[in-house]
Design an enzyme around this catalytic site. Structure first.
Site, PDB file in Angstrom:
ATOM      1  N   SER A 197       0.701  -1.164   0.004  1.00 44.30           N
ATOM      2  CA  SER A 197       0.000   0.097  -0.118  1.00 44.30           C
ATOM      3  C   SER A 197       0.964   1.332  -0.117  1.00 44.30           C
ATOM      4  CB  SER A 197      -0.918  -0.076   1.161  1.00 44.30           C
ATOM      5  OG  SER A 197      -0.193   0.095   2.439  1.00 44.30           O
ATOM      6  N   ASP A 198       0.216   2.309  -0.608  1.00 45.82           N
ATOM      7  CA  ASP A 198       0.957   3.799  -0.281  1.00 45.82           C
ATOM      8  C   ASP A 198       0.912   3.963   1.174  1.00 45.82           C
ATOM      9  OD1 ASP A 198       2.365   6.031  -0.702  1.00 45.82           O
ATOM     10  OD2 ASP A 198       1.188   6.823  -2.297  1.00 45.82           O
ATOM     11  N   TRP A 199       1.610   4.803   1.499  1.00 41.20           N
ATOM     12  CA  TRP A 199       1.826   4.913   3.196  1.00 41.20           C
ATOM     13  C   TRP A 199       0.473   5.469   3.516  1.00 41.20           C
ATOM     14  CZ3 TRP A 199       5.177   2.426   1.391  1.00 41.20           C
ATOM     15  CH2 TRP A 199       6.394   2.229   1.966  1.00 41.20           C
ATOM     16  N   GLY A 200      -0.447   4.573   4.232  1.00 37.65           N
ATOM     17  CA  GLY A 200      -1.673   5.001   4.840  1.00 37.65           C
ATOM     18  C   GLY A 200      -2.882   4.558   3.606  1.00 37.65           C
ATOM     19  N   GLY A 201      -2.500   4.151   2.567  1.00 38.18           N
ATOM     20  CA  GLY A 201      -3.361   3.982   1.750  1.00 38.18           C
ATOM     21  C   GLY A 201      -4.384   2.844   1.708  1.00 38.18           C
TER      22      GLY A 201
END
Ligand SMILES: *[C@@H]1O[C@H](CO)[C@@H](O)[C@H](O)[C@H]1NC(C)=O
Ligand SMILES: *[C@@H]1O[C@H](CO)[C@@H](O)[C@H](O)[C@H]1NC(C)=O
Ligand SMILES: *[C@@H]1O[C@H](CO)[C@@H](O)[C@H](O)[C@H]1NC(C)=O
Ligand SMILES: *[C@@H]1O[C@H](CO)[C@@H](O)[C@H](O)[C@H]1NC(C)=O
Ligand SMILES: *[C@@H]1O[C@H](CO)[C@@H](O)[C@H](O)[C@H]1NC(C)=O
Ligand SMILES: *[C@@H]1O[C@H](CO)[C@@H](O)[C@H](O)[C@H]1NC(C)=O
Ligand SMILES: CC(=O)N[C@H]1CO[C@H](CO)[C@@H](O)[C@@H]1O
Length: 805
Positions: free
Chosen positions: A274-278
């Site tokens: 995942s993208d950071w916090g995605g």
């Protein structure tokens, strides 16, 4: 920071529930198991064997990030000899550390149109990540692709043409991975604007969901998915899913995008992180194809509250309560471990993680994962701050020059011929005034624009400014400089005496992750040009700009502007690269990887920017323009660009001749079938999709002749017009007038002539048939165009027919 209470499934509202006929995700379940096909077979067997020895707890932390020395961290399992994974930003530098190089940005790599340089950039980036003990480079970027010229991160990727971006992705990934470092192309997919890329909260505390990019199937395949197909074919280890939603469903839990397009159709063998916090759900994301949650818990990240991971120990609950098959977790772990073995990152000689990574202050272990002692393979304290730059400044300088595009050059203004007096104007000419490294802001008003901001930035340690380089290159010239734009525009060059032989005005635009932007250059740029050119001292003005992509140039027709250079974001050798062009050591050979319009309004793809949104699903972006982005739109709508896609001048001249087309038959049969053979039953998916999509079905050759007096590099380009005549599968309304399908960069001495051959694969001559769910070669005649830009007045043309029936 944002509140992160989003209900899994909140995005699965039906049309009726929010009253709009917006696109919905096509579901795709179950998540396919990786099989370790092709050259990954042995590594896959090693991955299976290690997974079989792991406890459930150990498996959880193979797929969930923890705090640690790198921007993303998977801890070691010393018991099993697994050495952990260090993930670092980003596409143009290993950002977090000292003593590393800042390479040209993606837009600059694309502007070289040079496959060898793209590859070598990947190699040298890979060497720096490796030497710092980083296992994974977060990059390269093909999302954003650059649908909208206003997008804040477009400079990180390779321009809005999918073919050019696809080649650049493939070269970069092969280069990086050749050095034993995993590539992680991002952001998958349709991440085309920064505005509302993440959810927000309105005044009443209601979560307003992130933008939904609504993309039809054909556009997805022919534009946005295209470069990711090249990435998978190049053997990429991992892929990062994006922040935005696609057809209402978050990219990191979009089963059609992950399970369907990526893992089934493209045969992707690695892992999706995942993208950071995605990540916005646990079980739903896992079933939809997400394999790793990054960065794991957001504790200590500056968030207003600590945010638990949706993965981690929640996975135990999912397995215990029967909602998740243990075999899916095994598949996730297999996917993570296979590239680690394939690239031999398990070997004894893989470098330790250099402690100088700036993340180290966040604490090495945290309390997330207390069961493991010494969870990271850190360098001993006396082996910190390793200098990994080697001789990489040479390539950076060469690429900076190779990506500089000469847009205007009246009466041989450039190259400069030993001018006695040079005027240097504008705040883009100088050394950084704001420190070496400010992630979210320009590196100072007074600094050359060598790269953009955000996680895709670099820690610039050795920036050579244009002013410095011009002085070095021209020690006997009388150089007068005014770098303060406010002084320039208010005092009208009053202090300049005697008048320079040539005035060089430096302009820039800073672009960054998190914000979209206009197409105006920064710091009152137009006024700066007008002041200088009307001063009476500068009838011979060269304008140089460090630009992230398309910008508008209202002064381009000013008679006193005698030359214009688009220098993009060239990295730390910015000044030397430019001086090499200005003084004629290198003939310009960069070409625009995008279109420069007369006016912002000429582009058909504004970003969506709403105010006072109360509907949680209010942020919708329908990609109604379909395939018509950038030059395809300008051609289709007959809008004249100021400088077209593929354009760039040289100090010499080239002519093309002898266009020759040859059909080749990969199967030995003279007839080409419309669809790939046996499609619908391709067996084990191959990386990059059906193998016959990559078979060469025709080749086009053209002779290139240097007809000038100077050695220089030409960029012959091949465009195709798809048939839009007989039984109308394709129409002029839905099919661009022409699309790029080949390019080469070739260095030629004066008088030298060489033949260049472009191979056309089945994919290159097919469109995506959304009904048949397969690539299809249309009937009828393709137009073949060979030239030196997308609107070359001297195009060589011919026709190609591939299907006779
Ligand atoms: C999005 O919706 C369009 C229109 O229905 C469809 O063609 C496309 O396949 C969908 N994409 C995804 C990822 O669900
Ligand atoms: C994945 O493999 C497991 C066996 O390891 C099997 O039980 C499961 O059905 C497979 N999943 C799919 C989608 O094929
Ligand atoms: C099982 O646990 C997961 C994680 O807590 C939860 O999301 C899911 O709803 C649970 N399912 C059942 C059937 O209890
Ligand atoms: C979007 O709108 C906001 C508020 O009106 C404005 O501040 C911002 O600059 C706009 N963004 C862009 C990229 O136009
Ligand atoms: C160009 O320079 C000349 C000579 O200095 C000046 O007379 C003229 O006004 C300038 N033109 C512009 C458009 O500034
Ligand atoms: C073109 O394709 C042929 C096979 O058909 C291959 O031998 C050749 O190396 C290819 N050339 C390039 C430039 O990729
Ligand atoms: C959705 C869910 O179950 N989240 C839980 C994940 O695990 C943490 C503890 O590790 C809980 O706090 C969350 O509620």
């Amino acid at each position: 920071m944002r509140a992160v209470q989003i209900l899994a499934g909140a995005c699965l509202l039906t049309h009726a529930e929010f009253g709009l006929a917006h696109y919905q995700q096509d579901s795709f379940f179950p998540s396919p198991n990786a099989t370790g096909s092709g050259d990954w077979k042995d590594a896959f067997i090693q991955a299976q064997s290690l997974t079989a020895k792991m406890t459930l707890e150990e498996k959880l932390f193979m797929v969930t990030g923890v705090e640690g020395p790198c921007v993303g961290n998977i801890p070691e399992i010393p018991r099993l000899g697994f050495k952990g994974l260090c993930l670092q930003d980003g596409p143009l530098a290993i950002k977090q550390v000292s003593y590393a190089s800042t390479f040209p940005a993606g837009v600059s790599a694309a502007a070289t149109w040079d496959k060898k340089l793209m590859h070598q950039r990947g190699v040298e980036l890979g060497q720096e990540f490796f030497a710092k003990g980083a296992h994974i480079m977060l990059g390269p970027v093909a999302g954003p692709l650059g649908r909208s010229p206003f997008g804040g991160r477009n400079w990180e990727s390779f321009g809005p043409d999918p073919y050019l971006a696809g080649v650049a992705m493939e070269e970069t990934i092969r280069g990086v991975q050749s050095q034993g470092v995993q590539a992680c192309p991002k952001h998958y997919i349709a991440n085309e604007q920064e505005t509302q890329r993440n959810p927000s909260s309105n005044e009443d505390g209601v979560t307003i969901e992130a933008l939904s990019s609504n993309v039809d199937d054909r556009t997805m395949h022919e534009v946005y998915l295209w470069p990711f197909a090249n990435a998978v074919r190049a053997g990429t280890s991992s892929i990062m899913c994006a922040y935005n939603r696609i057809n209402q469903t978050y990219a990191c839990e979009n089963s059609k995008a992950l399970n369907g397009l990526l893992k089934t159709e493209l045969g992707f063998r690695g892992y999706v992180l995942s993208d950071w916090g995605g990540t916005h759900s646990g079980l739903n994301s896992i079933l939809s194809g997400l394999d790793m949650d990054m960065p794991g818990p957001l504790a200590g990240s500056g968030a207003s509250e600590d945010i638990e991971s949706w993965f981690g120990r929640n996975i135990t609950t999912m397995i215990n309560n029967g909602s998740l098959e243990a075999t899916r977790l095994d598949d996730m772990v297999h996917r993570v471990l296979t590239p680690y073995y394939f690239l031999r990152q398990d070997r004894e000689s893989f470098p330790t993680i250099d402690r100088d990574t700036s993340q180290i202050t966040a604490g090495v272990t945290g309390d997330v994962y207390p069961d493991f002692k010494d969870p990271f393979n850190l360098s001993p304290p006396d082996d910190m701050n390793r200098d990994v730059r080697a001789d990489h400044a040479q390539l950076i300088r060469e690429m900076g020059a190779a990506s500089t595009v000469l847009l205007k050059n009246v009466a041989g203004t450039l190259p400069l011929h030993s001018p006695k007096r040079i005027g240097v104007f504008g705040n883009d000419a100088g050394a950084p005034s704001g420190g070496p490294f400010v992630v979210d802001a320009p590196i100072g008003v007074m600094a050359t624009g060598s790269n953009g901001g955000g996680t895709g930035s670099g820690r610039i340690q050795d920036l050579v400014s244009p002013l410095e380089a011009i002085r070095d290159r021209s020690p006997h010239s009388y150089i007068q400089s005014v770098l303060d734009n406010d002084v320039l525009t208010s005092e009208n060059l009053e202090g300049i005496y005697p008048a320079p032989d040539v005035c060089i005005v430096f302009l820039k635009q800073f672009a960054t992750e998190g914000e979209d932007h206009s197409l105006e250059l920064d710091y009152d740029a137009t006024n700066v040009v007008e002041t200088v050119t009307s001063s009476g001292s500068c009838p011979n003005t060269v304008v140089v700009m460090h630009n992230p992509g398309p910008v508008v140039l209202p002064w381009a027709d000013n008679d006193n502007v005698t030359a214009i250079l688009a220098a993009h974001y060239p990295g730390e050798q910015a000044g030397n690269s430019l001086a090499d062009i200005l003084f004629g050591d290198v003939s310009p050979s960069g070409k625009l990887p995008y279109t420069i319009a007369y006016s912002e309004k000429d582009y058909n793809t504004p970003i969506v920017n709403l105010t006072d949104v109360t509907d949680p699903n209010g942020w919708q972006l329908d990609f109604t323009e379909g395939l018509m982005i950038d030059y395809r739109h300008f051609d289709h709508a007959a809008v004249a660009p100021r400088y077209e896609f593929g354009f760039g001048l040289s100090y010499t001249t080239f002519t093309l001749s002898n266009l020759h087309i040859r059909r080749t038959s990969p199967t030995g049969k003279s007839q080409l079938q419309a669809y790939p053979p046996e499609s619908g039953n391709p067996g084990i998916p191959q990386p990059g999709g059906h193998p016959s999509l990559w078979e060469v079905v025709a080749s086009v050759s053209v002779a290139v002749h240097n007809t000038g007096e100077t050695t220089g590099a030409a960029v012959p380009q091949l465009y195709l017009s798809f048939p839009t005549t007989s039984p109308a599968e394709l129409t002029t309304a839905n099919t661009p007038p022409k699309v790029l399908r080949g390019f080469e960069k070739i260095m030629l001495e004066p008088g030298q002539r060489e033949v260049v051959t472009f191979n056309l694969t089945r994919r290159d001559v097919s469109f995506w048939d959304a009904v048949a769910q397969e690539w299809k070669i249309p009937r009828g005649d393709f137009g073949v165009w060979a030239g030196q830009s997308s609107r070359d007045e001297e195009f060589l043309t011919d026709v190609l027919r591939l299907r006779e029936e």
